[in-house]
Structures are given as C-alpha cells and as structure tokens.
Design a protein around this motif. Sequence first.
Motif, PDB file in Angstrom:
ATOM      1  N   ASN A  94       0.833  -1.205   0.000  1.00 46.68           N
ATOM      2  CA  ASN A  94       0.000   0.000   0.000  1.00 46.68           C
ATOM      3  C   ASN A  94       0.867   1.254   0.000  1.00 46.68           C
ATOM      4  O   ASN A  94       0.589   2.218  -0.716  1.00 46.68           O
ATOM      5  N   LYS A  95       1.917   1.245   0.815  1.00 49.33           N
ATOM      6  CA  LYS A  95       2.830   2.395   0.862  1.00 49.33           C
ATOM      7  C   LYS A  95       3.561   2.552  -0.468  1.00 49.33           C
ATOM      8  O   LYS A  95       3.785   3.681  -0.927  1.00 49.33           O
ATOM      9  N   MET A  96       3.906   1.458  -1.105  1.00 49.92           N
ATOM     10  CA  MET A  96       4.546   1.515  -2.425  1.00 49.92           C
ATOM     11  C   MET A  96       3.629   2.219  -3.420  1.00 49.92           C
ATOM     12  O   MET A  96       4.086   3.034  -4.226  1.00 49.92           O
ATOM     13  N   GLU A  97       2.353   1.906  -3.360  1.00 49.38           N
ATOM     14  CA  GLU A  97       1.375   2.519  -4.262  1.00 49.38           C
ATOM     15  C   GLU A  97       1.273   4.021  -3.993  1.00 49.38           C
ATOM     16  O   GLU A  97       1.203   4.813  -4.940  1.00 49.38           O
ATOM     17  N   GLN A  98       1.298   4.418  -2.725  1.00 50.77           N
ATOM     18  CA  GLN A  98       1.251   5.841  -2.372  1.00 50.77           C
ATOM     19  C   GLN A  98       2.484   6.586  -2.872  1.00 50.77           C
ATOM     20  O   GLN A  98       2.408   7.751  -3.234  1.00 50.77           O
ATOM     21  N   GLU A  99       3.620   5.919  -2.888  1.00 47.89           N
ATOM     22  CA  GLU A  99       4.894   6.536  -3.267  1.00 47.89           C
ATOM     23  C   GLU A  99       5.216   6.364  -4.750  1.00 47.89           C
ATOM     24  O   GLU A  99       6.337   6.651  -5.169  1.00 47.89           O
ATOM     25  N   LYS A 100       4.259   5.899  -5.534  1.00 45.98           N
ATOM     26  CA  LYS A 100       4.518   5.538  -6.928  1.00 45.98           C
ATOM     27  C   LYS A 100       5.177   6.651  -7.746  1.00 45.98           C
ATOM     28  O   LYS A 100       6.061   6.389  -8.534  1.00 45.98           O
ATOM     29  N   GLY A 101       4.790   7.896  -7.576  1.00 46.03           N
ATOM     30  CA  GLY A 101       5.348   8.989  -8.364  1.00 46.03           C
ATOM     31  C   GLY A 101       6.673   9.515  -7.844  1.00 46.03           C
ATOM     32  O   GLY A 101       7.344  10.298  -8.512  1.00 46.03           O
ATOM     33  N   ASN A 102       7.092   9.076  -6.686  1.00 44.40           N
ATOM     34  CA  ASN A 102       8.328   9.566  -6.058  1.00 44.40           C
ATOM     35  C   ASN A 102       9.520   8.732  -6.527  1.00 44.40           C
ATOM     36  O   ASN A 102       9.643   7.564  -6.177  1.00 44.40           O
ATOM     37  N   ASP A 103      10.385   9.359  -7.306  1.00 38.85           N
ATOM     38  CA  ASP A 103      11.563   8.648  -7.833  1.00 38.85           C
ATOM     39  C   ASP A 103      12.575   8.300  -6.752  1.00 38.85           C
ATOM     40  O   ASP A 103      13.414   7.431  -6.939  1.00 38.85           O
ATOM     41  N   HIS A 104      12.518   8.977  -5.611  1.00 41.65           N
ATOM     42  CA  HIS A 104      13.475   8.763  -4.532  1.00 41.65           C
ATOM     43  C   HIS A 104      12.916   7.854  -3.439  1.00 41.65           C
ATOM     44  O   HIS A 104      13.539   7.699  -2.391  1.00 41.65           O
ATOM     45  N   SER A 105      11.785   7.257  -3.693  1.00 40.76           N
ATOM     46  CA  SER A 105      11.149   6.408  -2.687  1.00 40.76           C
ATOM     47  C   SER A 105      11.975   5.155  -2.431  1.00 40.76           C
ATOM     48  O   SER A 105      12.573   4.581  -3.341  1.00 40.76           O
ATOM     49  N   LYS A 106      12.015   4.777  -1.185  1.00 40.60           N
ATOM     50  CA  LYS A 106      12.697   3.535  -0.791  1.00 40.60           C
ATOM     51  C   LYS A 106      11.714   2.370  -0.735  1.00 40.60           C
ATOM     52  O   LYS A 106      12.099   1.253  -0.413  1.00 40.60           O
TER      53      LYS A 106
END
Length: 146
Positions: A94-106
């Motif tokens: 779920n958190k991955m889906e929220q961070e989908k547009g963030n290129d710097h997401s871990k």
Amino acid sequence: NIICSIVFGDRFDYEDKKFLALIDWIEENNRLQVSIQTQLYNFFPSVMDYLPGPHQKLIKNFQKVDEFTTGIIKEHQKTLDPSCPRDFIDAFLNKMEQEKGNDHSKFTVETLSRTTLDLFLAGTGTTSTTLRFAILILHKYPEIVG
C-alpha cells in the motif's frame, strides 16, 4: 509461526514441506556462517566467487530463501485489497502505491523482499536461540524449575 502470521499473513503447518525446507536452509546457513571460507567471502567476494567451499552452499540457500519470500510477495500483489491489509507485506505494498510517483522512494519490491526477510530471520533466529538456551539452562539447573 507468530512471525509468519505478522509478516506473511499466514501460519504454516508444521508438516508443510516448503516451510520445513525454509527452516532447514536457514539453520544450515547459520552453521555455514562460521566457516573460514564464508568469512573470507565477506572480505573478498569477487575472488571467493570462483572458489569452492561452504560459502557457495550458503549463497544457494540464501537464494532459495529469497525465492520463497519473493513468491509470497508476488502472491500478495495478485490478491491485494488496499482497503484491508492482511499483514506487513500488504501494508508495504500500500505504501509503495502511495509513493509511486516519487523517484526517490525507498518503497520498492526489492526493499520489501529484504525487509520481509530481515523480519522473518530476526524473529525466528532470536526466538529459537533464546528458547534453546532457556531449555539448556533448565536442564543444567533443574532446581530452578521447582
């Protein structure tokens, strides 16, 4: 199995062949980690990749454990209901889906796989070791039991 239910959202039957194989790989890796070749591998991986020894078995076992967790993650991706997370993996997805547009997401599948593995190994390894030592102490000092 408590760790499995938190991380994987499911308990395994104690006779489950896949679960028993997983435990065997982990226990074998614990034994192999003390070998000199494995310790040398930590310092000289590019050289040790070409040499035979117990470190090669450790690497193969780790790959099998990684495939096990990756398979569970893939299954979770197929059956994910974002409104009803079942476990740690679903919450991470779920958190991955929220961070989908963030290129710097871990929050990536690779990070999820490693974190899931870390939680599982830390939970099972420390718990079983603690129980073993407790049983040994009780065996050596039976007067404590009474």
